[in-house]
Write a protein that holds these residues in place. Structure first.
Motif, PDB file in Angstrom:
ATOM      1  N   LEU A  81      -3.885  -6.475  -7.662  1.00 36.44           N
ATOM      2  CA  LEU A  81      -3.839  -5.307  -8.534  1.00 36.44           C
ATOM      3  C   LEU A  81      -3.237  -4.118  -7.794  1.00 36.44           C
ATOM      4  CD1 LEU A  81      -4.752  -3.975 -11.251  1.00 36.44           C
ATOM      5  CD2 LEU A  81      -6.872  -3.362 -10.081  1.00 36.44           C
ATOM      6  N   SER A  82      -3.741  -3.929  -6.566  1.00 35.00           N
ATOM      7  CA  SER A  82      -3.285  -2.806  -5.759  1.00 35.00           C
ATOM      8  C   SER A  82      -1.781  -2.897  -5.503  1.00 35.00           C
ATOM      9  CB  SER A  82      -4.063  -2.814  -4.444  1.00 35.00           C
ATOM     10  OG  SER A  82      -3.590  -1.822  -3.601  1.00 35.00           O
ATOM     11  N   ILE A  83      -1.311  -4.088  -5.110  1.00 33.65           N
ATOM     12  CA  ILE A  83       0.117  -4.257  -4.808  1.00 33.65           C
ATOM     13  C   ILE A  83       0.951  -4.079  -6.075  1.00 33.65           C
ATOM     14  CG2 ILE A  83       1.873  -5.944  -4.114  1.00 33.65           C
ATOM     15  CD1 ILE A  83      -0.039  -6.947  -2.017  1.00 33.65           C
ATOM     16  N   ALA A  84       0.474  -4.665  -7.181  1.00 38.07           N
ATOM     17  CA  ALA A  84       1.241  -4.560  -8.426  1.00 38.07           C
ATOM     18  C   ALA A  84       1.378  -3.096  -8.849  1.00 38.07           C
ATOM     19  CB  ALA A  84       0.562  -5.367  -9.528  1.00 38.07           C
ATOM     20  N   LEU A  85       0.263  -2.368  -8.843  1.00 35.70           N
ATOM     21  CA  LEU A  85       0.305  -0.955  -9.221  1.00 35.70           C
ATOM     22  C   LEU A  85       1.228  -0.175  -8.285  1.00 35.70           C
ATOM     23  CD1 LEU A  85      -3.387  -0.059 -10.114  1.00 35.70           C
ATOM     24  CD2 LEU A  85      -1.404  -0.049 -11.619  1.00 35.70           C
TER      25      LEU A  85
END
Lengths: 413, 302
Positions: A371-375
């Protein structure tokens, strides 16, 4: 595309070939270690000569107990020495008066001095006297071997902490080591974003104030020029990181060359095995690319907006505050890597590259990382796009510093 | 047939109109002067031709077809505000800029060496730019403008920062480029150099093209019927219906009169009338300088 390649090549080579860059990159780890060792060394140095303490012991029991050390030299006072003020000798550091049996009157000991005494002297005297007195008291109970019995009854617990993964594999962990690694990587990513972001800004400003930008954008698109600069300088950062990792992990990977003793090697490399260094390095690179591109595109836009170094302050301020906030959030997340502060700041893109580094060594659920990387990367795309708009207009604007309202107008062009 | 043509270019910035239906025609193999006061819109026009900015409306024709992205390799641009990387080695950055203009690294190096030799700065190839004198930096800038051998060259104030010797050198280089068949757009405030080297001009004032055409024709059409007449006597005897005396100047044994001829009589009639009463030594019509034309047009426009 080949144009971006040419630009990346220049941005990378002019910086990576610089003597100062090579020297700093190679020497930095040694400087860092040297600095820490230097501080320890300086702190351990004793002052020139031993301080002289005159002991006026009326009981005569305690002076023999006070043994002189490198730091403090205890000498007995002359017979009938009553008033410490009589002693005008400058070489005497302090005067110790013992007026009665301390077992009965524990407060019958006083230390006089002209200057505030160092705390290590106070500790040295009290601990020596305490130990002597408690031994004496124990002896008064008349139980044989009591001292040994007490020593034996002291127990130290040695707990191992083990974490297991889904397959049931166990790894020995060390919380201290995990947070140390986390802090190092957080600091690295924080430093890299600042240093290389500032480098991007300098580069953009250099081209703008040199007016070379007009020649270049008559041959390439402003977007290509900006991307070439971002990527080229980012690669310089990755190069530096790569070299440092080799220096840091070299001893771990090739430890057998340095440690002849297998046990010592095991002890040295064990903590490294507890955190997955390869995984952390890969995430570091991913988060560095994301965090760097995000902030460097802001810095590129700032560089394009202004004509001079002084004008950058106004625009730098909000960015600096956010990065600093991220750094402190990371710092405090190290204490509670699964808490709400750590969670939110490691998911929100503006802070996530810095905070996530602290959490990684403790293990983070895969979906949070994803999630963190995608955001982060969605934000990067957005920021690069917006920065390119500001950049395109800004680099050809001279004269007065634009207002925020004007910048918003540029975004709409 | 024009080498480059702009048709009704309009460019609106946030607070002002930079170009208002600007149309210019640049003939092939000629030197085209782009004139105008500061802030008139010259730089915007040049940036549009260079594809640095896009016009809001209107079009640019290059070799009789709409200007395409690849055409920038066929344009060399020397901006008014010069700039190169100060800390970079001269040769290295010249190669870099030439590669951005589409040359291969090897080709760029080969051509640059020839130019550097010609301008006698080859020994500075490995020096950092900041070590060069201003004149030498200007030479480097000129070289990187022309090294990719473009068909169209745009020089914005090319002589600024040069000493008279180097100005002459630059002038000769520009004429040489013209002789090689290049088309040149030349933007300047120096009207004397316009008269000297430009074939055609366009004068831009307040976002509009207010005057354009052949330099000689423009000067000719701006004549004011003013004549310089040298006489042997102290006085010029003439009827006020023929001319009006503006000025008188004593020179040795002669007198020089500046007179304004009446509109309705031809030059030959005017001369014959004067000859009847005066001993004329010389007779010359004043052709306005480009400077006069410039000032006149701009003030009139205001």
């Amino acid at each position: 595309m080949s144009k971006i390649g040419i630009i990346i090549g220049r941005e990378y080579l002019t910086r990576a070939k610089k003597k100062s860059f090579i020297l700093l990159t190679v020497l930095m780890p040694f400087l860092f270690v040297g600095l820490i060792m230097g501080i320890y060394f300086l702190a351990s140095l004793n002052t020139d000569k031993a301080k002289v303490i005159v002991v006026a012991d009326e009981t005569g029991m305690y002076f023999p107990v006070l043994e002189s050390t490198d730091q403090f030299q205890f000498i007995e006072a002359k017979e009938g020495f009553k008033d410490f003020r009589e002693n005008s000798d400058e070489s005497v550091y302090a005067t110790l008066f013992i007026t009665a049996d301390l077992l009965e009157h524990p407060d019958a000991v006083t230390l006089y001095s002209r200057k505030q005494v160092v705390s290590s002297l106070e500790t040295a005297i009290t601990s020596t006297l305490n130990e002597y007195l408690s031994d004496k008291k124990l002896a008064s109970y008349n139980i044989p071997d009591l001292k040994n019995i007490i020593a034996e009854s002291k127990v130290t617990v040695k707990m191992k902490s083990i974490k297991w993964d889904d397959s049931g594999k166990e790894t020995q962990t060390s919380a201290d080591f995990a947070s140390a690694i986390g802090m190092i990587f957080t600091f690295l990513i924080y430093m890299f974003i600042f240093v290389y972001g500032a480098m991007v800004m300098q580069g953009v400003m250099e081209e703008k104030t040199n007016r070379i930008v007009e020649v270049i954008v008559s041959s390439v698109q402003p977007f290509d020029l900006m991307m070439g600069k971002l990527i080229g300088i980012g690669l310089v950062g990755l190069t530096q990181f790569g070299i440092w990792m080799l220096v840091l992990l070299g001893p771990v990977l090739f430890g057998s060359l340095f440690f002849a003793d297998a046990a010592m090697l095991q002890e040295f490399t064990a903590p490294f095995a507890s955190v997955n260094m390869a995984e952390i390095c890969i995430y570091f690179i991913l988060f560095f690319i994301g965090g760097y591109m995000m902030y460097a595109s802001i810095f590129a836009a700032i560089g394009a907006m202004v004509d001079s170094q002084e004008d950058t302050q106004q625009f730098m301020m909000p960015v600096t505050i956010i990065i600093l906030f991220a750094f402190y959030a990371g710092f405090f997340s190290a204490k509670n890597p699964d808490g709400p502060l750590a969670f939110w700041t490691s998911v929100v893109p503006l802070t996530s590259p810095i905070v996530m580094m602290v959490r990684l060594p403790f293990g983070v659920p895969w979906w949070e990382i994803l999630l963190s990387i995608a955001l982060l990367f969605v934000t990067v795309l957005l920021f690069v796009k917006l920065a390119a708009k500001i950049y395109r207009t800004g680099i050809l604007m001279y004269g007065k510093k634009p207002t925020y309202a004007e910048i918003i107008k540029w975004l709409k062009y | 047939m024009f080498f480059l043509e702009t048709k009704a270019l309009v460019k609106q910035y946030a607070n002002h109109l930079a170009l208002d239906k600007a149309s210019i025609q640049v003939p092939e193999q000629k030197i085209f002067g782009l004139l105008g006061p500061n802030g008139a819109g010259k730089t915007t026009l040049i940036r549009i031709i260079n594809r640095i900015t896009a016009p809001d409306s209107g079009e640019v024709l290059f070799r009789n077809r709409p200007l395409a992205p690849e055409d920038i390799y066929d344009i060399g641009y020397l901006p008014e505000e010069r700039g190169l990387y100060k800390k970079m080695k001269v040769g290295e950055q010249a190669v870099y800029l030439a590669r951005l203009k589409g040359l291969s690294a090897a080709e760029a190096k080969e051509r640059l060496k020839i130019w550097f030799k010609r301008f006698e700065i080859l020994s500075w190839w490995d020096k950092k730019l900041e070590e060069l004198s201003k004149g030498m930096q200007q030479k480097v800038q000129f070289i990187v403008t022309v090294v990719h051998n473009p068909g169209l060259l745009i020089f914005d104030e090319p002589f600024s920062g040069f000493d008279p010797l180097n100005t002459e050198l630059m002038k000769n280089e520009i004429m040489e480029l013209k002789n090689q068949g290049k088309t040149i757009i030349f933007s300047t405030h120096n009207m004397a150099s316009v008269e000297e080297i430009c074939d055609e001009i366009a004068l831009i004032d307040r976002s509009k093209v207010v005057l354009s055409g052949n330099v000689a024709e423009i000067r000719d059409s701006n004549k004011k019927n003013i004549f310089k007449i040298r006489t042997a006597d102290e006085n010029l005897l003439a009827d006020t219906s023929v001319c009006e005396i503006l000025d008188k100047e004593q020179a040795c044994h002669n007198c020089i009169f500046r007179v304004k001829k009446a509109q309705d009589i031809s030059n030959s009639e005017f001369l014959s009338r004067l000859l009847q009463q005066n001993e004329i030594i010389s007779f010359e019509e004043e052709i306005p300088s480009m400077n006069d034309v410039f000032i006149q047009t701009v003030t009139k426009n205001n």
